[in-house]
Design a protein around this motif. Structure first.
Motif, mmCIF file in Angstrom:
data_model
loop_
_atom_site.group_PDB
_atom_site.id
_atom_site.type_symbol
_atom_site.label_atom_id
_atom_site.label_comp_id
_atom_site.label_asym_id
_atom_site.label_seq_id
_atom_site.Cartn_x
_atom_site.Cartn_y
_atom_site.Cartn_z
ATOM 1 N N ALA A 105 13.559 41.873 18.454
ATOM 2 C CA ALA A 105 13.904 40.776 19.365
ATOM 3 C C ALA A 105 14.148 41.352 20.757
ATOM 4 C CB ALA A 105 15.141 40.038 18.866
ATOM 5 N N TYR A 106 13.340 40.913 21.720
ATOM 6 C CA TYR A 106 13.483 41.321 23.117
ATOM 7 C C TYR A 106 13.992 40.136 23.933
ATOM 8 C CZ TYR A 106 11.056 45.770 22.550
ATOM 9 O OH TYR A 106 10.721 47.044 22.186
ATOM 10 N N PRO A 107 14.682 40.412 25.040
ATOM 11 C CA PRO A 107 15.163 39.315 25.893
ATOM 12 C C PRO A 107 13.988 38.473 26.411
ATOM 13 C CG PRO A 107 16.135 41.402 26.573
ATOM 14 C CD PRO A 107 15.079 41.719 25.561
ATOM 15 N N ASN A 108 14.224 37.186 26.539
ATOM 16 C CA ASN A 108 13.197 36.277 27.057
ATOM 17 C C ASN A 108 13.298 36.270 28.584
ATOM 18 O OD1 ASN A 108 11.255 34.392 27.414
ATOM 19 N ND2 ASN A 108 12.215 32.813 26.154
ATOM 20 N N ILE A 109 12.879 37.383 29.191
ATOM 21 C CA ILE A 109 12.947 37.542 30.640
ATOM 22 C C ILE A 109 11.545 37.735 31.175
ATOM 23 C CG2 ILE A 109 13.762 39.021 32.518
ATOM 24 C CD1 ILE A 109 16.231 39.616 30.783
ATOM 25 N N ASN A 110 11.150 36.869 32.098
ATOM 26 C CA ASN A 110 9.847 36.960 32.741
ATOM 27 C C ASN A 110 10.034 37.680 34.068
ATOM 28 O OD1 ASN A 110 7.439 36.579 34.086
ATOM 29 N ND2 ASN A 110 7.286 34.398 33.598
ATOM 30 N N PRO A 111 9.535 38.921 34.199
ATOM 31 C CA PRO A 111 9.740 39.678 35.434
ATOM 32 C C PRO A 111 9.187 38.982 36.679
ATOM 33 C CG PRO A 111 8.838 41.096 33.722
ATOM 34 C CD PRO A 111 8.820 39.699 33.201
ATOM 35 N N VAL A 112 8.102 38.252 36.531
ATOM 36 C CA VAL A 112 7.522 37.546 37.671
ATOM 37 C C VAL A 112 8.472 36.448 38.149
ATOM 38 C CG1 VAL A 112 5.590 36.116 38.448
ATOM 39 C CG2 VAL A 112 5.162 38.077 36.956
ATOM 40 N N GLN A 113 9.028 35.684 37.210
ATOM 41 C CA GLN A 113 9.975 34.627 37.573
ATOM 42 C C GLN A 113 11.230 35.222 38.203
ATOM 43 O OE1 GLN A 113 9.533 31.242 37.451
ATOM 44 N NE2 GLN A 113 11.441 31.224 38.598
ATOM 45 N N GLU A 114 11.685 36.334 37.678
ATOM 46 C CA GLU A 114 12.869 36.984 38.255
ATOM 47 C C GLU A 114 12.595 37.446 39.681
ATOM 48 O OE1 GLU A 114 15.873 36.951 36.832
ATOM 49 O OE2 GLU A 114 15.010 35.977 35.082
ATOM 50 N N MET A 115 11.399 37.978 39.945
ATOM 51 C CA MET A 115 11.047 38.409 41.301
ATOM 52 C C MET A 115 10.984 37.218 42.253
ATOM 53 S SD MET A 115 11.020 41.597 41.686
ATOM 54 C CE MET A 115 10.295 41.664 43.296
ATOM 55 N N VAL A 116 10.434 36.106 41.791
ATOM 56 C CA VAL A 116 10.384 34.894 42.620
ATOM 57 C C VAL A 116 11.807 34.419 42.922
ATOM 58 C CG1 VAL A 116 9.708 32.452 42.622
ATOM 59 C CG2 VAL A 116 8.086 34.193 41.853
ATOM 60 N N ASP A 117 12.678 34.430 41.925
ATOM 61 C CA ASP A 117 14.074 34.047 42.139
ATOM 62 C C ASP A 117 14.751 34.994 43.123
ATOM 63 O OD1 ASP A 117 13.778 31.964 40.370
ATOM 64 O OD2 ASP A 117 14.859 32.946 38.721
ATOM 65 N N LEU A 118 14.456 36.291 43.007
ATOM 66 C CA LEU A 118 15.049 37.265 43.911
ATOM 67 C C LEU A 118 14.559 37.064 45.346
ATOM 68 C CD1 LEU A 118 16.925 39.687 44.203
ATOM 69 C CD2 LEU A 118 14.974 41.164 43.654
ATOM 70 N N MET A 119 13.282 36.756 45.507
ATOM 71 C CA MET A 119 12.757 36.481 46.850
ATOM 72 C C MET A 119 13.415 35.239 47.443
ATOM 73 S SD MET A 119 8.704 37.541 46.779
ATOM 74 C CE MET A 119 8.245 36.350 45.563
ATOM 75 N N GLY A 120 13.619 34.205 46.628
ATOM 76 C CA GLY A 120 14.297 33.001 47.098
ATOM 77 C C GLY A 120 15.731 33.277 47.501
ATOM 78 N N SER A 121 16.416 34.078 46.702
ATOM 79 C CA SER A 121 17.795 34.443 47.015
ATOM 80 C C SER A 121 17.867 35.269 48.296
ATOM 81 C CB SER A 121 18.390 35.233 45.844
ATOM 82 O OG SER A 121 19.685 35.661 46.139
ATOM 83 N N THR A 122 16.949 36.205 48.441
ATOM 84 C CA THR A 122 16.910 37.042 49.645
ATOM 85 C C THR A 122 16.631 36.208 50.876
ATOM 86 O OG1 THR A 122 16.137 38.915 48.347
ATOM 87 C CG2 THR A 122 15.783 39.038 50.712
ATOM 88 N N ARG A 123 15.701 35.279 50.759
ATOM 89 C CA ARG A 123 15.358 34.411 51.903
ATOM 90 C C ARG A 123 16.543 33.517 52.273
ATOM 91 N NH1 ARG A 123 13.541 34.265 56.530
ATOM 92 N NH2 ARG A 123 12.542 32.355 57.163
ATOM 93 N N ALA A 124 17.232 32.972 51.292
ATOM 94 C CA ALA A 124 18.412 32.146 51.579
ATOM 95 C C ALA A 124 19.497 32.981 52.251
ATOM 96 C CB ALA A 124 18.942 31.523 50.288
ATOM 97 N N TYR A 125 19.651 34.219 51.823
ATOM 98 C CA TYR A 125 20.625 35.116 52.452
ATOM 99 C C TYR A 125 20.252 35.351 53.915
ATOM 100 C CZ TYR A 125 23.861 39.021 52.963
ATOM 101 O OH TYR A 125 24.880 39.837 53.389
ATOM 102 N N GLN A 126 18.963 35.631 54.170
ATOM 103 C CA GLN A 126 18.493 35.867 55.540
ATOM 104 C C GLN A 126 18.716 34.645 56.429
ATOM 105 O OE1 GLN A 126 14.438 36.864 54.687
ATOM 106 N NE2 GLN A 126 14.851 39.076 54.566
ATOM 107 N N LEU A 127 18.434 33.469 55.907
ATOM 108 C CA LEU A 127 18.614 32.251 56.690
ATOM 109 C C LEU A 127 20.081 32.025 57.040
ATOM 110 C CD1 LEU A 127 16.082 29.936 54.854
ATOM 111 C CD2 LEU A 127 15.888 30.821 57.188
#
Length: 148
Positions: A105-127
């Motif tokens: 059993a591996y975690p149900n983590i999609n690295p692509v989705q996590e990167m998109v979330d991280l980019m959104g978080s970074t952009r919100a921080y910058q704004l």
């Protein structure tokens, strides 16, 4: 709304987005973690934002239909919740965490989705950082006007 309210609002958003980025980084770091202290694979974490503060500010934006107006006054992370998605099962009979059928059993983590979330978080921080800079400039210009 007072002169320093925008700084308080943006400051709270900066803090919340930093915490969100840390949760996303934890998810990415544990994408292959098959065993935790609580047993089973790592569970993906998600943050829940909550708004607090000035109701009149909220009403001014609510009438225009702007969803961002819902974050009235300030924003914070009210809680971090576990994702309830089932784990991903991979056939690896030689793995120490394999079950009787040879599946791990591996975690149900999609690295692509996590990167998109991280980019959104970074952009919100910058704004929000840009908003703080603009507010500081406005305060400085106001002081200069009052000096003359």
């Amino acid at each position: 709304m007072g002169v320093f309210d925008m700084l308080r609002i943006s400051g709270s958003a900066l803090s919340a987005e930093r915490q969100r980025s840390e949760v996303i980084a934890t998810n990415m770091a544990n994408a292959e973690t098959t065993r935790t202290d609580s047993g089973g694979p790592f569970k993906r974490k998600d943050v829940v934002f909550a708004a607090a503060g000035n109701a009149s500010f909220h009403l001014a934006f609510a009438s225009s239909g702007n969803q961002l107006g819902r974050a009235a006054g300030s924003v914070h992370i009210s809680r971090v919740v576990d994702d309830q998605a089932p784990p991903v099962m991979r056939y690896e009979p030689g793995h120490p965490d394999a079950n009787a059928d040879g599946y791990v059993a591996y975690p149900n983590i999609n690295p692509v989705q996590e990167m998109v979330d991280l980019m959104g978080s970074t952009r919100a921080y910058q704004l929000n950082a840009s908003a703080v800079t603009a507010e500081k400039q406005m305060i400085s210009q106001s002081i200069d006007i009052l000096k003359s």
